[in-house]
Design a protein around this motif. Sequence first.
Motif, mmCIF file in Angstrom:
data_model
loop_
_atom_site.group_PDB
_atom_site.id
_atom_site.type_symbol
_atom_site.label_atom_id
_atom_site.label_comp_id
_atom_site.label_asym_id
_atom_site.label_seq_id
_atom_site.Cartn_x
_atom_site.Cartn_y
_atom_site.Cartn_z
ATOM 1 N N ASN A 7 -5.983 -4.969 -4.245
ATOM 2 C CA ASN A 7 -4.743 -5.566 -3.732
ATOM 3 C C ASN A 7 -4.788 -5.745 -2.219
ATOM 4 O O ASN A 7 -4.327 -6.758 -1.679
ATOM 5 C CB ASN A 7 -3.547 -4.698 -4.124
ATOM 6 N N SER A 8 -5.340 -4.755 -1.524
ATOM 7 C CA SER A 8 -5.411 -4.818 -0.065
ATOM 8 C C SER A 8 -6.331 -5.956 0.383
ATOM 9 O O SER A 8 -5.993 -6.730 1.284
ATOM 10 C CB SER A 8 -5.914 -3.486 0.490
ATOM 11 N N ARG A 9 -7.487 -6.045 -0.247
ATOM 12 C CA ARG A 9 -8.427 -7.098 0.127
ATOM 13 C C ARG A 9 -7.882 -8.478 -0.243
ATOM 14 O O ARG A 9 -8.047 -9.454 0.491
ATOM 15 C CB ARG A 9 -9.767 -6.839 -0.585
#
Length: 522
Positions: A425-427
């Motif tokens: 999700n962060s990437r």
Amino acid sequence: MHATAAVTETRNPRRWLILAVISLAQLVVLVDNTVLNLAIPKLTEDLGATTADIQWMINAYALVQSGLLLTAGSFSDRYGRKRSLLAGLLLFGVGSLAAAFSLSSGQLIAARAGMGIGGALLTTTTLAVVMQVFDEKELPKAIGLWSAVSSFGYASGPLIGGALLAHFWWGSIFLINIPVALLGCVAVAKLVPESKDPQGARPDLVGAALSTIGMAGIVYAIISGPEHGWASATVLVAAGIGVAALAAFVRWELHVPHPMLDMGLFRNRRFNGAISGGLLVAFGMGGSVFLLTQQLQLVLGYDPLEAGLRTAPLALVVVALNVAGLGAKLLEKLGIAMTIAVGMTLNAVGLAMVAVLGTPDRGFGGMLACLLVMGGGIAPAMPAMANAIMTSIPAEKAGAGAAVQGTVNQFGSGLGVAILGAVLNSRFAALLPIGLGAGAAGSLHEALLQARTPALQAQVRDAFAGGVRASELIGALAVVLGGMLAGMLLRRAARSEAHQAAWARPTIRLEAAPAPFTVDLR
């Protein structure tokens, strides 16, 4: 000749048939871990289930099962593994019947929780029975076949579920458990010998309560983290209760006269080596398999049944190699430490290949090669890991050992899904094109809705694929580190055991020779 005949006589003549029976019980539990996901659309339509209801339908089973693993292992050691198998099969069958004919989301959630109790008893008992009916020479092959059935269960869940849902109503995915549970009960009653810990007559009710609360709290925090946020009150309170309960459990077990989990097991270097490495391997494997399904469906565009079919080669390779006895042969030739290190390194290479070759322009051909390499590594490594754990503890504590192994797998896999999912999700959020709304980073579906043009939608899909690749590479690193750590610790443990054995051997003292006889001729 006589020694071989004596060993053959002491072996249970029905041991391979017993292995088939308990593997069937294990297969039912593992199929049920994955089969429900495919029924989500129909459950939403027929029962009016909300998103929260669906999450609890899936999580109730895992939460109850993992929360009761240590208690179930202790129960099987104290009161008998055959009795535990029968109780687990009955509970699983009754829970499946209730789930199939549930009229509301609440009823289905309760039925799934009941199935989790049966699943905990079966998970901890099947491997303990394998330890009881096979001797040291045949044990690696038996554990390899047990692991092959486990791999087949994970892969066959989506296939069986997809076939049933294509022709019948959603309750059919639970009804298939009932004949298997009944057949298992009859076979266990007739074939499986009873075995238990002769010193385990007194129950440890306080330890059971503390371990259940602790495990359930931590597993609930892991499950809820991605949804509520890792810093949310829900997650922090659940994790705090879980950690406090497990700390109290350890203190209690160290002082109670009849503990349900002997803390002395953790002084065994071989046991600790297998547990430490197994945690990292489960982390990498659980998270990466989760990412693999995401990649097949959301990056390569396959529907759930097609995705299930395309993960089948991984399980089939594991099954074929273990049925052929490859894991047992490598274990005999290389030893536990080297088998784990080599197998998990090969598995990590396959995971890294998935990140590089699993792209839409390459089709499924590149992915197939990756899955075959992964299967070639998992086939020898996972049975060796189970063998390392189970052979490092006394036979009478086999249920507790299987419970610890199951706990490590649950924790590692749950953390892998949660943490690698967070990395994804962060990437994904970092790679999204500028200009999309704040909610776009929450999911691929939401981002695609906000991307109005085909060009923007292509950028969104590329961003998601980039997030998947980054997470898979981290999962591959966790797998190879886990394999290397387990191999290193197990090698040190073997050297320490050999050193202690050398010092423990009886020594032969050589007395000084008497002085030579002489005659004085003076």
